[in-house]
Scaffold this motif. Structure first.
Motif, PDB file in Angstrom:
ATOM      1  N   MET B   1       0.608  -1.329   0.065  1.00 46.97           N
ATOM      2  CA  MET B   1      -0.513  -0.201   0.098  1.00 46.97           C
ATOM      3  C   MET B   1       0.689   1.444  -0.267  1.00 46.97           C
ATOM      4  O   MET B   1       1.543   2.012   0.834  1.00 46.97           O
ATOM      5  N   GLU B   2       0.594   2.014  -0.786  1.00 44.95           N
ATOM      6  CA  GLU B   2       0.700   3.521  -0.594  1.00 44.95           C
ATOM      7  C   GLU B   2       0.305   4.352  -0.474  1.00 44.95           C
ATOM      8  O   GLU B   2      -0.648   5.161  -1.062  1.00 44.95           O
ATOM      9  N   LYS B   3       1.405   5.542   0.270  1.00 44.05           N
ATOM     10  CA  LYS B   3       0.165   6.710   0.948  1.00 44.05           C
ATOM     11  C   LYS B   3       1.158   7.995   0.453  1.00 44.05           C
ATOM     12  O   LYS B   3       2.235   7.672   1.228  1.00 44.05           O
ATOM     13  N   ARG B   4       0.356   9.032   0.400  1.00 43.95           N
ATOM     14  CA  ARG B   4       0.945  10.385   0.020  1.00 43.95           C
ATOM     15  C   ARG B   4       0.425  11.148   0.856  1.00 43.95           C
ATOM     16  O   ARG B   4      -1.020  11.829   0.894  1.00 43.95           O
ATOM     17  N   GLN B   5       0.869  12.414   1.632  1.00 42.66           N
ATOM     18  CA  GLN B   5      -0.241  13.500   1.405  1.00 42.66           C
ATOM     19  C   GLN B   5       0.439  14.738   0.826  1.00 42.66           C
ATOM     20  O   GLN B   5       1.334  14.631   0.338  1.00 42.66           O
ATOM     21  N   SER B  31      -5.186  -0.494  -9.539  1.00 44.35           N
ATOM     22  CA  SER B  31      -5.249  -0.668  -8.303  1.00 44.35           C
ATOM     23  C   SER B  31      -6.604   0.439  -7.367  1.00 44.35           C
ATOM     24  O   SER B  31      -7.134   1.428  -7.972  1.00 44.35           O
ATOM     25  N   ASP B  32      -6.921   0.235  -6.077  1.00 43.74           N
ATOM     26  CA  ASP B  32      -8.291   0.422  -5.321  1.00 43.74           C
ATOM     27  C   ASP B  32      -7.410   1.814  -5.106  1.00 43.74           C
ATOM     28  O   ASP B  32      -5.873   1.928  -4.612  1.00 43.74           O
ATOM     29  N   ILE B  33      -7.810   3.242  -5.444  1.00 39.88           N
ATOM     30  CA  ILE B  33      -6.861   4.515  -4.830  1.00 39.88           C
ATOM     31  C   ILE B  33      -7.938   5.414  -4.346  1.00 39.88           C
ATOM     32  O   ILE B  33      -8.934   5.288  -4.869  1.00 39.88           O
ATOM     33  N   THR B  34      -7.733   6.234  -3.406  1.00 43.06           N
ATOM     34  CA  THR B  34      -9.024   6.782  -2.446  1.00 43.06           C
ATOM     35  C   THR B  34      -8.190   8.201  -1.672  1.00 43.06           C
ATOM     36  O   THR B  34      -7.359   8.361  -2.161  1.00 43.06           O
ATOM     37  N   LEU B  35      -9.002   8.827  -1.721  1.00 41.85           N
ATOM     38  CA  LEU B  35      -8.600  10.445  -1.952  1.00 41.85           C
ATOM     39  C   LEU B  35      -9.534  10.465  -0.229  1.00 41.85           C
ATOM     40  O   LEU B  35     -10.251  10.234   0.068  1.00 41.85           O
ATOM     41  N   GLU B  36      -8.502  11.169   0.751  1.00 40.17           N
ATOM     42  CA  GLU B  36      -9.060  11.309   2.447  1.00 40.17           C
ATOM     43  C   GLU B  36      -8.881  12.592   2.408  1.00 40.17           C
ATOM     44  O   GLU B  36      -7.610  13.097   2.628  1.00 40.17           O
ATOM     45  N   TYR B  37     -10.028  12.812   3.266  1.00 41.65           N
ATOM     46  CA  TYR B  37      -9.440  14.805   3.265  1.00 41.65           C
ATOM     47  C   TYR B  37     -10.843  14.790   4.898  1.00 41.65           C
ATOM     48  O   TYR B  37     -11.762  14.735   4.165  1.00 41.65           O
ATOM     49  N   GLN B  38     -10.416  15.105   5.586  1.00 43.17           N
ATOM     50  CA  GLN B  38     -11.454  15.880   6.969  1.00 43.17           C
ATOM     51  C   GLN B  38     -12.076  14.606   7.804  1.00 43.17           C
ATOM     52  O   GLN B  38     -13.863  14.228   7.691  1.00 43.17           O
ATOM     53  N   GLU B  39     -11.732  13.100   7.661  1.00 40.91           N
ATOM     54  CA  GLU B  39     -11.870  12.240   7.842  1.00 40.91           C
ATOM     55  C   GLU B  39     -12.945  11.141   7.053  1.00 40.91           C
ATOM     56  O   GLU B  39     -13.235  10.656   7.466  1.00 40.91           O
ATOM     57  N   GLN B  57      -8.762  25.994  -0.549  1.00 41.93           N
ATOM     58  CA  GLN B  57      -7.633  25.488  -0.674  1.00 41.93           C
ATOM     59  C   GLN B  57      -6.965  25.786   1.170  1.00 41.93           C
ATOM     60  O   GLN B  57      -6.878  25.917   1.711  1.00 41.93           O
ATOM     61  N   SER B  58      -5.398  24.866   1.091  1.00 42.24           N
ATOM     62  CA  SER B  58      -5.042  24.764   1.799  1.00 42.24           C
ATOM     63  C   SER B  58      -5.337  23.776   2.407  1.00 42.24           C
ATOM     64  O   SER B  58      -5.233  23.247   4.051  1.00 42.24           O
ATOM     65  N   ALA B  59      -5.884  22.257   1.957  1.00 45.00           N
ATOM     66  CA  ALA B  59      -6.909  22.122   3.056  1.00 45.00           C
ATOM     67  C   ALA B  59      -5.274  20.519   2.923  1.00 45.00           C
ATOM     68  O   ALA B  59      -4.606  20.337   1.525  1.00 45.00           O
ATOM     69  N   ALA B  60      -5.631  19.361   3.747  1.00 47.46           N
ATOM     70  CA  ALA B  60      -4.431  18.373   3.659  1.00 47.46           C
ATOM     71  C   ALA B  60      -4.785  16.970   3.392  1.00 47.46           C
ATOM     72  O   ALA B  60      -6.130  16.987   4.120  1.00 47.46           O
ATOM     73  N   VAL B  61      -4.257  16.631   2.221  1.00 45.65           N
ATOM     74  CA  VAL B  61      -5.543  15.032   1.357  1.00 45.65           C
ATOM     75  C   VAL B  61      -4.498  14.639   1.614  1.00 45.65           C
ATOM     76  O   VAL B  61      -3.167  14.265   1.816  1.00 45.65           O
ATOM     77  N   THR B  62      -4.711  13.168   1.750  1.00 45.37           N
ATOM     78  CA  THR B  62      -4.882  12.078   1.642  1.00 45.37           C
ATOM     79  C   THR B  62      -4.527  11.185   0.668  1.00 45.37           C
ATOM     80  O   THR B  62      -5.680  10.787   0.174  1.00 45.37           O
ATOM     81  N   ILE B  63      -3.785  10.415   0.261  1.00 43.18           N
ATOM     82  CA  ILE B  63      -4.229   9.738  -1.425  1.00 43.18           C
ATOM     83  C   ILE B  63      -3.503   8.306  -0.737  1.00 43.18           C
ATOM     84  O   ILE B  63      -2.019   8.271  -0.948  1.00 43.18           O
ATOM     85  N   THR B  64      -4.656   7.110  -0.858  1.00 41.21           N
ATOM     86  CA  THR B  64      -3.974   5.870  -1.105  1.00 41.21           C
ATOM     87  C   THR B  64      -3.855   5.056  -2.323  1.00 41.21           C
ATOM     88  O   THR B  64      -5.449   5.082  -2.256  1.00 41.21           O
ATOM     89  N   ALA B  65      -3.467   4.384  -1.956  1.00 44.00           N
ATOM     90  CA  ALA B  65      -3.314   4.033  -3.652  1.00 44.00           C
ATOM     91  C   ALA B  65      -3.067   1.967  -3.076  1.00 44.00           C
ATOM     92  O   ALA B  65      -2.181   1.732  -2.216  1.00 44.00           O
ATOM     93  N   ASP B  66      -3.587   0.728  -3.151  1.00 40.15           N
ATOM     94  CA  ASP B  66      -3.338  -0.724  -2.720  1.00 40.15           C
ATOM     95  C   ASP B  66      -3.781  -1.406  -4.110  1.00 40.15           C
ATOM     96  O   ASP B  66      -5.258  -1.075  -4.506  1.00 40.15           O
ATOM     97  N   GLY B  67      -2.518  -1.994  -4.314  1.00 36.90           N
ATOM     98  CA  GLY B  67      -2.509  -3.409  -5.762  1.00 36.90           C
ATOM     99  C   GLY B  67      -1.692  -3.394  -6.347  1.00 36.90           C
ATOM    100  O   GLY B  67      -0.540  -2.814  -6.296  1.00 36.90           O
TER     101      GLY B  67
END
Lengths: 574, 88
Positions: B1-5, B31-39, B57-67
């Motif tokens: 699983m790869e994860k990046r902020q 891969s299954d790819i998800t975008l996460e923002y504010q839980e 603007q100035s949001a922190a997001v996390t993207i996860t890829a699995d595959g």
């Protein structure tokens, strides 16, 4: 053959086949189904056809109008390819055993609700329009009702429509759209103003049943007389082809006036400027020899967008206009939104009387964030040319003082930030009778005034300019209107201020002689009226026109008497 | 699983055009790819999902890829974000 009459809205003659722009009936009923997999197949088939269609539209739009306009269709395709959405529609069909129309609508409605509730995020809320459009397209294929796509027009047509919205016209390809016939509005309606700036012949306020015109019927639309002929005889076709050629010839003759300074026969020099609504209009203004921009309506920035325009976005547009005008005067009007112009991303409640309601400076003063952003963009742009700013719908001195105050605060902030700012002339648009009557008082607070006759006349006459039933009351030559206009111009001159006019009346060939007589300093009009107005003013002796103007405001009691005076005074120059 | 902020710097957040391009990029991978923002977390291959997050603007997001192609997917997405001016 059938002949109809309408209101002449944009000069020129169009002969082409009819293209009806109508809203299709996409109503459906909720049905129970037994075979879910067949229903899903039906759904996918409709989605596939829709996608193919969208790709074609996207391609055409890209070729004909450019990548910005094509972008929205890309978003539509993306919505139709959304795996999560498709999963939901599928499972609704399977679990609830309902027809595809109902399932699709239920799921997309859900998304629209989510998007609409995101009040802090205007551009996302605007996306709900995209979802609705895409849903309509798929529904049209499920129901077998064809959808009308202006972007797919690929031969010369005359658009037949009940009314036109800016998003309709954004999809028009000028090469193919030769004319417009609509049954809504008058000469000053938005479709009329738009067709003049696009220089497309148009007849509005069509008197008759538009449904009598069928797709593919040959139509002649004479935008100079308001005549519409459906399926003309050969003789009529010849007659109008000749008229069309004459019109083009007259137009090219007028082109000789392009580089001339406007001047009356006795050497008075009023300025002829252009009204523009978009950057595209600017080309037409320069092409027709405008000596300035007398009114740059900034609403398009708000309307053709899915979010509130940012300071930088606005700054770029204002700077472009100032630079392209090379030091000629440019008057930019702050946003006149609200009322009849609905913005999907801005929560403006519907009103019973939008023209008497919450709009223009009233909204700007109430939503200072939006106003400040625009003023900052204008102040920053001032360094790049000869900029004046005017406020629309000013009614009281206090409103004007407040608006000036906000502008001053932003100016000081920018100067502190060391951003170059040039002095800007400040004016008001005089369109509310209260401000017109108090013009002498307003004169102490401004550098110029610009008379907005479209609204001023409808407020004086208490007649909605878009309402066909009362359009007879929209009388620019009514002595009541003329007296008030003269009062404004005199108040300006008494205080050594220039008086401008940016309503449709400024380009009205009948009104111009009187306005010259009143000493109007700037006539700002649709680009297409500039050259003929310059040619007209050249033949007028301003001293004779002073006599005419005085006669009209003191002796006439009706519009008809005024026009008779004008005819009398200008007979020898025709 | 790869994860990046990521920190979103674009003035209008992830709006129509970049969102469409992000989804297009993500859809190229298995891969299954998800975008996460504010839980909240959504499928990055779903345009409506991405839009419904309303990333500003100035949001922190996390993207996860699995595959099997998770690494390539994250790299390609990072590139699109940068090219669209969403991140620095």
């Amino acid at each position: 053959m059938k002949e109809f009459k309408g209101i002449a809205a944009s000069d020129g003659i169009a002969i082409a086949s009819a293209f009806r722009l109508t809203e299709p009936d996409l109503s459906f009923k909720k049905r129970s189904i037994t075979n879910a997999s067949d229903e899903i197949k039906r759904l996918y088939a409709a989605i596939d056809v829709s996608k193919d269609e969208l790709l074609t539209i996207q391609q055409r739009t890209l070729e004909d109008l450019g990548s910005n306009e094509a972008e929205v269709f890309k978003a539509h395709v993306a919505i139709l390819s959304d795996p999560e959405m498709l999963k939901r529609v599928k499972s609704t069909i399977e679990k609830e055993k309902v027809n595809a129309e109902y399932a699709l609508n239920k799921v997309t409605d859900g998304y629209i609700k989510i998007f609409n509730s995101m009040t802090d995020n205007e551009y996302i809320r605007q996306r709900s329009t995209d979802i609705r459009d895409v849903t309509k397209r798929v529904l049209s294929h499920l129901l077998g009702v064809p959808l009308v796509d202006p972007a797919l027009i690929h031969h010369q047509v005359i658009i037949i429509a009940h009314d036109l919205t800016p998003s309709n016209t954004a999809q028009f390809v000028p090469t193919y759209v030769k004319g417009i016939v609509s049954d809504m509005g008058g000469r000053t309606s938005h479709s009329a103003i738009m067709s003049r700036s696009l220089e497309i012949p148009a007849v509005v306020g069509f008197k008759g049943d538009l449904s009598e015109i069928k797709n593919g019927d040959i139509v002649i639309a004479d935008g100079s007389t308001g005549n519409v002929i459906v399926n003309p005889t050969d003789a009529q076709k010849d007659e109008y082809t000749q008229k069309q050629a004459d019109y083009r010839q007259r137009k090219s003759k007028l082109a000789g006036f392009k580089y001339e300074t406007t001047s009356s026969s006795d050497g008075k020099h009023p300025i002829i400027a252009a009204n523009i609504g978009t950057l595209e209009d600017l080309g037409g203004a320069i092409e027709n020899g405008a000596e300035g921009i007398g009114l740059f309506r900034t609403e398009f920035l708000y309307m053709d967008s899915n979010h509130l325009p940012t300071e930088d976005e606005q700054f770029k547009v204002y700077k472009t206009v100032l630079e392209k005008m090379h030091g000629k005067p440019v008057i930019i009007r702050t946003a006149d939104i609200g009322g009849d112009k609905d913005l999907p991303y801005l929560d403006v409640p519907e009103e019973a009387n939008p023209f008497l309601g919450y709009r223009a400076i009233r909204m700007s003063l109430d939503k200072p964030d939006i106003f400040r952003t625009q003023l900052r963009a204008l102040l920053r742009a001032s360094a790049f040319g000869n900029l004046s700013v005017m406020f629309p719908m000013i009614t009281t001195i206090n409103e004007l003082k407040k608006a000036k105050n906000v502008m001053n605060q932003e100016r000081i902030k920018l100067i502190r930030e060391k951003v170059p700012v040039k002095p800007i002339k400040i004016g008001i648009m005089v369109e509310v009778p209260a401000a017109a009557i108090l013009a002498d008082q307003f004169a102490n607070e401004v550098d110029f005034m610009s008379i907005g006759t479209n609204d001023l006349i409808q407020y004086i006459m208490a007649a909605d300019r878009g309402n066909r039933m009362v359009s007879y009351l929209y009388q620019p030559y009514n002595p009541a209107v003329l007296r008030l206009i003269k009062h404004i111009i005199d108040a300006c001159h008494d205080n050594n201020l220039p008086a401008y006019m940016c309503g449709e009346m400024a380009g009205d060939q009948t009104a111009i002689p009187i306005l010259v007589g009143m000493g109007l300093n700037e006539f700002s009009m649709s680009a297409s009226s500039i050259l003929k107005s310059r040619a007209l003013i050249k033949r007028l002796d301003s001293r004779e026109m002073v006599t005419l103007a005085n006669k009209a405001v003191t002796m006439a009691s009706t519009s008809e008497e005024v026009t008779a005076f004008i005819r009398q005074a200008t007979n020898h120059i025709q | 699983m790869e994860k990046r902020q990521y920190n979103i710097i674009a003035e209008t957040g992830i709006h129509a055009r970049p969102a469409t391009l992000l989804v297009q990029t993500a859809s190229k991978f298995n891969s299954d790819i998800t975008l996460e923002y504010q839980e909240k977390s959504v499928n990055l291959k779903s345009i409506m999902g991405v839009m419904s997050l309303g990333v500003g603007q100035s949001a922190a997001v996390t993207i996860t890829a699995d595959g099997d192609d998770e690494k390539e997917a994250i790299d390609a997405i990072s590139e699109t974000m940068k090219a669209e001016g969403l991140t620095e």
